[in-house]
Design an enzyme around this catalytic site. Structure first.
Site, PDB file in Angstrom:
ATOM      1  CD  GLN A  53      56.645  42.036  30.691  1.00 17.39           C
ATOM      2  OE1 GLN A  53      55.658  42.015  31.435  1.00 17.39           O
ATOM      3  NE2 GLN A  53      57.454  41.016  30.572  1.00 17.39           N
TER       4      GLN A  53
ATOM      5  CB  SER B 264      52.011  40.906  24.480  1.00 23.60           C
ATOM      6  OG  SER B 264      52.319  40.094  25.575  1.00 23.60           O
TER       7      SER B 264
ATOM      8  CD  GLU C 227      55.985  38.863  33.670  1.00 24.38           C
ATOM      9  OE1 GLU C 227      56.619  38.418  32.696  1.00 24.38           O
ATOM     10  OE2 GLU C 227      54.925  39.481  33.557  1.00 24.38           O
TER      11      GLU C 227
HETATM   12  C1  LIG Z   1      45.849  41.388  32.584  1.00 24.91           C
HETATM   13  C2  LIG Z   1      46.958  41.182  31.583  1.00 24.91           C
HETATM   14  C3  LIG Z   1      48.091  41.961  31.674  1.00 24.91           C
HETATM   15  C4  LIG Z   1      49.128  41.800  30.743  1.00 24.91           C
HETATM   16  N1  LIG Z   1      50.230  42.623  30.829  1.00 24.91           N
HETATM   17  C5  LIG Z   1      51.198  42.548  29.878  1.00 24.91           C
HETATM   18  C6  LIG Z   1      52.296  43.445  29.898  1.00 24.91           C
HETATM   19  O1  LIG Z   1      52.413  44.322  30.762  1.00 24.91           O
HETATM   20  N2  LIG Z   1      53.215  43.353  28.912  1.00 24.91           N
HETATM   21  C7  LIG Z   1      53.145  42.412  27.929  1.00 24.91           C
HETATM   22  O2  LIG Z   1      54.045  42.364  27.084  1.00 24.91           O
HETATM   23  N3  LIG Z   1      52.106  41.523  27.889  1.00 24.91           N
HETATM   24  C8  LIG Z   1      51.134  41.578  28.836  1.00 24.91           C
HETATM   25  N4  LIG Z   1      50.056  40.703  28.801  1.00 24.91           N
HETATM   26  C9  LIG Z   1      49.957  39.764  27.692  1.00 24.91           C
HETATM   27  C10 LIG Z   1      50.184  38.328  28.095  1.00 24.91           C
HETATM   28  O3  LIG Z   1      51.551  38.065  28.326  1.00 24.91           O
HETATM   29  C11 LIG Z   1      49.589  37.470  26.965  1.00 24.91           C
HETATM   30  O4  LIG Z   1      48.191  37.677  26.993  1.00 24.91           O
HETATM   31  C12 LIG Z   1      49.900  36.002  27.150  1.00 24.91           C
HETATM   32  O5  LIG Z   1      51.271  35.751  26.951  1.00 24.91           O
HETATM   33  C13 LIG Z   1      49.080  35.122  26.152  1.00 24.91           C
HETATM   34  O6  LIG Z   1      49.230  35.591  24.860  1.00 24.91           O
HETATM   35  P1  LIG Z   1      47.960  35.903  23.948  1.00 24.91           P
HETATM   36  O7  LIG Z   1      47.018  36.787  24.722  1.00 24.91           O
HETATM   37  O8  LIG Z   1      48.459  36.406  22.631  1.00 24.91           O
HETATM   38  O9  LIG Z   1      47.216  34.516  23.768  1.00 24.91           O
HETATM   39  P2  LIG Z   1      47.646  33.347  22.759  1.00 24.91           P
HETATM   40  O10 LIG Z   1      49.120  33.190  22.784  1.00 24.91           O
HETATM   41  O11 LIG Z   1      46.995  33.597  21.456  1.00 24.91           O
HETATM   42  O12 LIG Z   1      47.002  32.085  23.471  1.00 24.91           O
HETATM   43  C14 LIG Z   1      45.603  31.797  23.356  1.00 24.91           C
HETATM   44  C15 LIG Z   1      45.346  30.486  24.094  1.00 24.91           C
HETATM   45  O13 LIG Z   1      46.069  29.414  23.475  1.00 24.91           O
HETATM   46  C16 LIG Z   1      46.891  28.739  24.421  1.00 24.91           C
HETATM   47  N5  LIG Z   1      48.159  28.372  23.809  1.00 24.91           N
HETATM   48  C17 LIG Z   1      48.929  29.144  22.999  1.00 24.91           C
HETATM   49  N6  LIG Z   1      50.037  28.480  22.628  1.00 24.91           N
HETATM   50  C18 LIG Z   1      49.981  27.257  23.231  1.00 24.91           C
HETATM   51  C19 LIG Z   1      50.835  26.116  23.246  1.00 24.91           C
HETATM   52  N7  LIG Z   1      51.990  26.102  22.564  1.00 24.91           N
HETATM   53  N8  LIG Z   1      50.449  25.045  23.975  1.00 24.91           N
HETATM   54  C20 LIG Z   1      49.280  25.054  24.678  1.00 24.91           C
HETATM   55  N9  LIG Z   1      48.435  26.102  24.696  1.00 24.91           N
HETATM   56  C21 LIG Z   1      48.774  27.186  23.987  1.00 24.91           C
HETATM   57  C22 LIG Z   1      47.127  29.762  25.529  1.00 24.91           C
HETATM   58  O14 LIG Z   1      47.402  29.136  26.756  1.00 24.91           O
HETATM   59  C23 LIG Z   1      45.793  30.506  25.554  1.00 24.91           C
HETATM   60  O15 LIG Z   1      44.861  29.781  26.327  1.00 24.91           O
HETATM   61  C24 LIG Z   1      49.023  40.837  29.720  1.00 24.91           C
HETATM   62  C25 LIG Z   1      47.870  40.032  29.650  1.00 24.91           C
HETATM   63  C26 LIG Z   1      46.839  40.204  30.554  1.00 24.91           C
HETATM   64  C27 LIG Z   1      45.618  39.337  30.446  1.00 24.91           C
END
Ligand SMILES: Cc1cc2nc3c(=O)[nH]c(=O)nc-3n(C[C@H](O)[C@H](O)[C@H](O)COP(=O)(O)OP(=O)(O)OC[C@H]3O[C@@H](n4cnc5c(N)ncnc54)[C@H](O)[C@@H]3O)c2cc1C
Length: 290
Positions: free
Chosen positions: A31, A34, A149
């Site tokens: 997928q 991100s 998902e």
């Molecule tokens: C093990 C693992 C597997 C993954 N696999 C995939 C994959 O296969 N494909 C893919 O595309 N992605 C994947 N991801 C990515 C995942 O979808 C993102 O990590 C997730 O959506 C959070 O985005 P970010 O890491 O950029 O954190 P950020 O968006 O930067 O968030 C950081 C923190 O801020 C908080 N936050 C952000 N915005 C808000 C808001 N509006 N209100 C309240 N709190 C908020 C979040 O909850 C988090 O605690 C994976 C992640 C992990 C950890």
């Protein structure tokens, strides 16, 4: 995730080509949503696709792509229009990972596994026929896929499996004689039964051919946080053995408290963080003001 999506939104040619290959295990998908600057705020994604005849030229960088090293296909979101509302310039693409210009670089996680990767796109040619749902219509498709998902991530099977390991360990260590442990164990057991009942209701809607709304976020939160509580109790119950990296032998195989604890940490992040799921419930289900 991509199979049910193609059944709902794919063209007849896409269904005929991709679905048998998914069922046969010939196509393994990952997928590509991100990006370094687009996680929770997914609509900010920057990977671009510029039309050139019957192809798009894709350039950009995806991250946290689970099992990209093992996959041979990626479904991904790309930006096809930089003007206007950011959600309206996104397109959903199906791309073979052996297309020239794609580089997969594994990332090592806290448990020392290369479970996910960065994926780089450098002038990658993708036929326009690989678009699902039409150019600039990808946001609707992306959200439909996230619904599938969340059903997958909301399945209680993960918590049930963690619970069965905890039970094996507790029986081997004679912990059920401890009323404090037994109380915590039974509370978790009852919560998992409630979760299973809720899950069955969502699945019954899908089986009837219905669609599930934003309330599915509830399952994602509930399941992942329950799974974490099970692994926290396992760590507590293991006491000084909780810190060791290897397994503790029980009559039903080895239990790895530290591995399970670490393994359950990202569940509240992936698939859309639980904070973001709570926002969805607040706005779209409870109709609370922003
Ligand atoms: C093990 C693992 C597997 C993954 N696999 C995939 C994959 O296969 N494909 C893919 O595309 N992605 C994947 N991801 C990515 C995942 O979808 C993102 O990590 C997730 O959506 C959070 O985005 P970010 O890491 O950029 O954190 P950020 O968006 O930067 O968030 C950081 C923190 O801020 C908080 N936050 C952000 N915005 C808000 C808001 N509006 N209100 C309240 N709190 C908020 C979040 O909850 C988090 O605690 C994976 C992640 C992990 C950890």
């Amino acid at each position: 995730m991509v199979g049910p999506l193609l059944i709902q939104h794919g063209s007849q040619e896409q269904k005929d080509y991709y679905l048998p290959k998914i069922l046969a295990g010939e196509h393994i998908w990952c997928q590509g949503y991100s990006e370094p600057g687009a996680g929770s705020d997914l609509a900010s994604l920057q990977t671009s696709a510029v039309r050139d005849g019957d192809d798009y030229i894709v350039n950009g960088h995806k991250i946290w792509t689970t099992m990209a090293m093992d996959a041979n296909m990626i479904f991904m979101l790309v930006r096809t229009n930089k003007e206007g509302k950011k959600q309206e310039g996104i397109t959903f693409l199906l791309v073979p990972l052996d297309t020239p210009g794609i580089t997969v670089r594994p990332i090592i996680n806290l448990g020392m596994h290369d479970e996910f990767a960065e994926v780089f796109f450098d002038d990658v040619r993708v036929p326009v026929a690989n678009v699902v749902g039409g150019e600039n219509k990808g946001w609707t498709i992306a959200k439909a896929l996230l619904g599938h998902e969340r059903i997958f991530i909301g399945s209680p099977k993960f918590a049930i499996l963690a619970m069965s390991r905890l039970r094996s360990f507790a029986e081997s260590a004679g912990l059920f004689g401890d009323p404090v442990f037994a109380d915590r164990f039974i509370r978790l057991q009852l919560d998992i039964q409630d979760l299973s009942a809720a899950y069955k209701r969502f699945v019954a809607v899908l089986k009837r051919g219905g669609t599930i709304g934003p309330e599915v976020s509830m399952l994602k939160i509930w399941n992942t946080e329950t799974q974490q509580r099970v692994t926290e109790l396992t760590m507590d119950a293991a006491a000084e053995h909780g810190a060791i990296q290897g397994g503790i032998e029980t009559e039903n195989g080895a239990v790895r408290p530290a591995g399970e604890f670490i393994g359950s940490r990202p569940t509240t992040i992936y698939g859309g963080s639980n904070e973001v799921q709570r926002n969805i419930l607040a706005k779209a289900v409870l109709k609370l003001p922003s």
